[in-house]
Design a protein around this motif. Structure first.
Motif, PDB file in Angstrom:
ATOM      1  N   UNK A  47      36.848  27.565  40.731  1.00  0.00           N
ATOM      2  CA  UNK A  47      37.540  28.747  40.234  1.00  0.00           C
ATOM      3  C   UNK A  47      37.141  29.940  41.071  1.00  0.00           C
ATOM      4  N   UNK A  48      38.132  30.763  41.388  1.00  0.00           N
ATOM      5  CA  UNK A  48      37.800  32.022  42.028  1.00  0.00           C
ATOM      6  C   UNK A  48      37.392  32.992  40.932  1.00  0.00           C
ATOM      7  N   UNK A  49      36.729  34.041  41.331  1.00  0.00           N
ATOM      8  CA  UNK A  49      36.531  35.119  40.385  1.00  0.00           C
ATOM      9  C   UNK A  49      37.891  35.772  40.199  1.00  0.00           C
ATOM     10  N   UNK A  50      37.982  36.653  39.236  1.00  0.00           N
ATOM     11  CA  UNK A  50      39.239  37.377  39.093  1.00  0.00           C
ATOM     12  C   UNK A  50      39.458  38.222  40.334  1.00  0.00           C
ATOM     13  N   UNK A  51      40.724  38.319  40.707  1.00  0.00           N
ATOM     14  CA  UNK A  51      41.089  39.068  41.904  1.00  0.00           C
ATOM     15  C   UNK A  51      42.204  40.058  41.581  1.00  0.00           C
ATOM     16  N   UNK A  92      48.706  42.778  40.400  1.00  0.00           N
ATOM     17  CA  UNK A  92      48.266  42.036  39.225  1.00  0.00           C
ATOM     18  C   UNK A  92      46.790  41.674  39.336  1.00  0.00           C
ATOM     19  N   UNK A  93      46.240  41.288  38.185  1.00  0.00           N
ATOM     20  CA  UNK A  93      44.905  40.705  38.108  1.00  0.00           C
ATOM     21  C   UNK A  93      45.132  39.207  37.878  1.00  0.00           C
ATOM     22  N   UNK A 147      38.761  38.889  49.579  1.00  0.00           N
ATOM     23  CA  UNK A 147      38.763  37.540  49.050  1.00  0.00           C
ATOM     24  C   UNK A 147      38.011  36.624  50.007  1.00  0.00           C
ATOM     25  N   UNK A 148      37.023  35.895  49.483  1.00  0.00           N
ATOM     26  CA  UNK A 148      36.131  35.060  50.306  1.00  0.00           C
ATOM     27  C   UNK A 148      35.467  35.863  51.426  1.00  0.00           C
ATOM     28  N   UNK A 149      35.348  37.174  51.243  1.00  0.00           N
ATOM     29  CA  UNK A 149      34.759  38.091  52.233  1.00  0.00           C
ATOM     30  C   UNK A 149      35.529  38.089  53.548  1.00  0.00           C
ATOM     31  N   UNK A 150      36.796  37.733  53.494  1.00  0.00           N
ATOM     32  CA  UNK A 150      37.643  37.692  54.689  1.00  0.00           C
ATOM     33  C   UNK A 150      38.575  38.891  54.647  1.00  0.00           C
ATOM     34  N   UNK A 202      47.327  42.098  49.940  1.00  0.00           N
ATOM     35  CA  UNK A 202      45.935  42.360  49.614  1.00  0.00           C
ATOM     36  C   UNK A 202      45.465  41.421  48.515  1.00  0.00           C
ATOM     37  N   UNK A 203      44.255  40.893  48.679  1.00  0.00           N
ATOM     38  CA  UNK A 203      43.550  40.188  47.606  1.00  0.00           C
ATOM     39  C   UNK A 203      42.106  40.658  47.677  1.00  0.00           C
ATOM     40  N   UNK A 204      41.683  41.323  46.610  1.00  0.00           N
ATOM     41  CA  UNK A 204      40.307  41.795  46.512  1.00  0.00           C
ATOM     42  C   UNK A 204      39.614  41.096  45.348  1.00  0.00           C
ATOM     43  N   UNK A 205      38.411  40.605  45.590  1.00  0.00           N
ATOM     44  CA  UNK A 205      37.605  40.031  44.527  1.00  0.00           C
ATOM     45  C   UNK A 205      37.139  41.166  43.631  1.00  0.00           C
ATOM     46  N   UNK A 206      37.259  40.967  42.335  1.00  0.00           N
ATOM     47  CA  UNK A 206      36.831  41.983  41.367  1.00  0.00           C
ATOM     48  C   UNK A 206      35.386  41.691  41.008  1.00  0.00           C
ATOM     49  N   UNK A 207      34.545  42.630  41.279  1.00  0.00           N
ATOM     50  CA  UNK A 207      33.123  42.507  40.951  1.00  0.00           C
ATOM     51  C   UNK A 207      32.892  43.137  39.578  1.00  0.00           C
ATOM     52  N   UNK A 208      32.390  42.345  38.637  1.00  0.00           N
ATOM     53  CA  UNK A 208      32.118  42.874  37.287  1.00  0.00           C
ATOM     54  C   UNK A 208      30.776  43.544  37.231  1.00  0.00           C
TER      55      UNK A 208
END
Length: 156
Positions: free
Chosen positions: A129-133, A110-111, A65-68, A150-156
């Motif tokens: 807005x954040x992307x979905x995580x 969760x998403x 999340x936020x590349x952190x 954990x929070x991971x950004x979901x790349x579509x």
């Protein structure tokens, strides 16, 4: 609408959206321990308190999340962000949970996404807005306190 769900939505924490609720994967409400973590995150963010925000994240937090990648980097990022906001600017975080993947005694997965509205003297300025995580929470011993792990950004 379920009264508990209406209360959650009023508090800025919503579950699902009308298009996606067709899959019946969404509970009417969150477990109390999970809801308290999301409320704690929202309160800390809205009050621009990075120290309190850090309390909802596990020391073993990892993510993209936020590349952190760890808790220290995430808390430092928010601390600097909060400090950079001009006086009179307030924050309003909304947490949207789209799909609950697991809600058990061991883990919550969760998403979701996060929406943050900047306000100046109660007037909306800008919406971020954040992307979905993908988000995970676990109970940590010895006291069984739930934290975000954990929070991971979901790349579509």
């Amino acid at each position: 609408m379920n009264p508990e769900l209406a209360t959650l939505t009023a508090q800025g924490i919503s579950i699902g959206d009308q298009k996606e609720q067709q899959n019946n994967l969404y509970p009417d409400c969150l477990s109390k321990h999970i809801l308290s973590i999301f409320q704690g995150l929202k309160i800390a963010y809205n009050s621009k308190n990075a120290i309190e925000m850090g309390r909802v994240f596990s020391d073993s937090y990892v993510g993209s999340f936020y590349s952190l990648k760890n808790k220290v980097a995430l808390v430092n990022f928010f601390q600097e962000t909060f400090r950079s906001l001009p006086t009179g600017v307030s924050l309003d975080l909304t947490i949207n949970i789209y799909q609950v993947l697991e809600d058990s005694a061991e883990a919550f997965r969760a998403i979701a996404d996060f929406s943050s509205r900047l306000k100046l003297l109660m007037m909306p300025l800008q919406l971020f807005d954040s992307e979905r995580v993908y988000i995970e929470l676990h109970s940590e011993m010895p006291h069984g306190i739930w934290k975000i792990t954990k929070i991971d950004t979901i790349k579509d």
